[in-house]
Enzyme design. Structure first.
Site, PDB file in Angstrom:
ATOM      1  N   PHE A   1      -7.541  36.010  17.280  1.00  0.00           N
ATOM      2  CA  PHE A   1      -6.854  34.731  17.433  1.00  0.00           C
ATOM      3  C   PHE A   1      -5.699  34.774  18.423  1.00  0.00           C
ATOM      4  O   PHE A   1      -5.072  33.747  18.671  1.00  0.00           O
ATOM      5  CB  PHE A   1      -6.348  34.253  16.071  1.00  0.00           C
ATOM      6  CG  PHE A   1      -7.444  33.793  15.162  1.00  0.00           C
ATOM      7  CD1 PHE A   1      -7.902  32.487  15.214  1.00  0.00           C
ATOM      8  CD2 PHE A   1      -8.043  34.675  14.272  1.00  0.00           C
ATOM      9  CE1 PHE A   1      -8.926  32.057  14.378  1.00  0.00           C
ATOM     10  CE2 PHE A   1      -9.068  34.257  13.428  1.00  0.00           C
ATOM     11  CZ  PHE A   1      -9.509  32.943  13.488  1.00  0.00           C
ATOM     12  N   GLU A   2      -5.396  35.928  18.985  1.00  0.00           N
ATOM     13  CA  GLU A   2      -4.313  36.052  19.954  1.00  0.00           C
ATOM     14  C   GLU A   2      -4.905  36.365  21.321  1.00  0.00           C
ATOM     15  O   GLU A   2      -5.720  37.261  21.461  1.00  0.00           O
ATOM     16  CB  GLU A   2      -3.350  37.186  19.556  1.00  0.00           C
ATOM     17  CG  GLU A   2      -2.651  36.988  18.233  1.00  0.00           C
ATOM     18  CD  GLU A   2      -1.550  35.946  18.299  1.00  0.00           C
ATOM     19  OE1 GLU A   2      -1.120  35.596  19.421  1.00  0.00           O
ATOM     20  OE2 GLU A   2      -1.124  35.475  17.226  1.00  0.00           O
ATOM     21  N   GLY A   3      -4.488  35.645  22.321  1.00  0.00           N
ATOM     22  CA  GLY A   3      -4.940  35.951  23.671  1.00  0.00           C
ATOM     23  C   GLY A   3      -4.205  37.158  24.223  1.00  0.00           C
ATOM     24  O   GLY A   3      -3.041  37.398  23.889  1.00  0.00           O
TER      25      GLY A   3
END
EC number: 3.2.1.17
Length: 226
Positions: free
Chosen positions: A14-16
């Site tokens: 969920f984190e770029g």
């Protein structure tokens, strides 16, 4: 207690990750890089290995201790990992929001509440909270090879991407973690008709919202995800 690989994988989903320093908002004093590491200078570049290593350091030095202080040794690894993901995304909610003492039922009821930003419910946060809840509820003794974030089922859905005027501009398909541009009418028909048995839901979002939720840049003219 340290976060496990399952916990790291959940956070990464969920984190770029960006390997060149950037400012998410222009008024920040320092720059961000990697998996959301803040505090570098303009022009800084990292390798993927550096970004991955720093993520683990940041989590185990800052966010895992937040969860440790809250659960007081009462959480299993999956419960711990899910709460670390929540803390990484939302901060020390356990103190800031005055959470009651740790119990499985109580935390399971609290995790889904953190789905708002700017006074609005964001579907990206809804999906992340559900992924965290799935991991939180998963028994540590399970040997299942099912995907932790979706309970073994990839939940696909279509997104209508709107331009700044609110006009439908491009179509996308997502599993809640990544997003893919639907380039042709034939591809769209495949998703809508040939895969009709999947009963794919359709969401409507401004393209800027898609970029924010998935940490990706989108070419407005072509619709391509960069």
């Amino acid at each position: 207690m340290k976060v496990s690989q399952n916990g790291l994988n959940l956070i990464k989903e969920f984190e770029g990750c960006r390997l060149t320093a950037y400012k998410p908002v222009p008024w920040e004093q320092m720059y961000t890089i990697g998996w959301g590491h803040y505090g570098v200078t303009a022009g800084t570049t990292w390798t993927q290995a550096q970004a991955d290593s720093q993520l683990e350091i940041d989590i185990n030095n800052k966010y895992a201790p937040m969860v440790d202080a809250y659960v007081k040794g009462k959480a299993n690894q999956n419960e711990f990992d899910a709460l670390v993901s929540l803390a990484y995304n939302c901060g020390n909610v356990f103190v800031a929001d005055g959470w009651a003492p740790f119990s499985h039922a109580y935390c399971a009821s609290m995790i889904p509440k953190y789905r708002n930003a700017g006074g609005q419910v964001l579907q990206g946060l809804v999906r992340r909270r559900q992924a965290e809840l799935n991991l939180f509820n998963k028994p540590v003794s399970s040997n299942s090879n099912q995907n932790n974030q979706t309970g073994g089922m990839i939940k696909m859905y279509l997104i209508i991407g709107l331009d700044n005027s609110g006009k439908a501009k491009h179509w996308y398909v997502s599993d809640g973690v990544s997003v893919r541009h639907v380039r042709t009418i034939r591809m769209l028909e495949n998703y809508q008709n040939k895969w009709a048995k999947l009963n794919l839901p359709v969401d409507t979002m401004f393209i800027a919202e898609i970029e924010a939720e998935f940490g990706r840049k989108i070419d407005m003219a072509s619709g391509e995800v960069k």
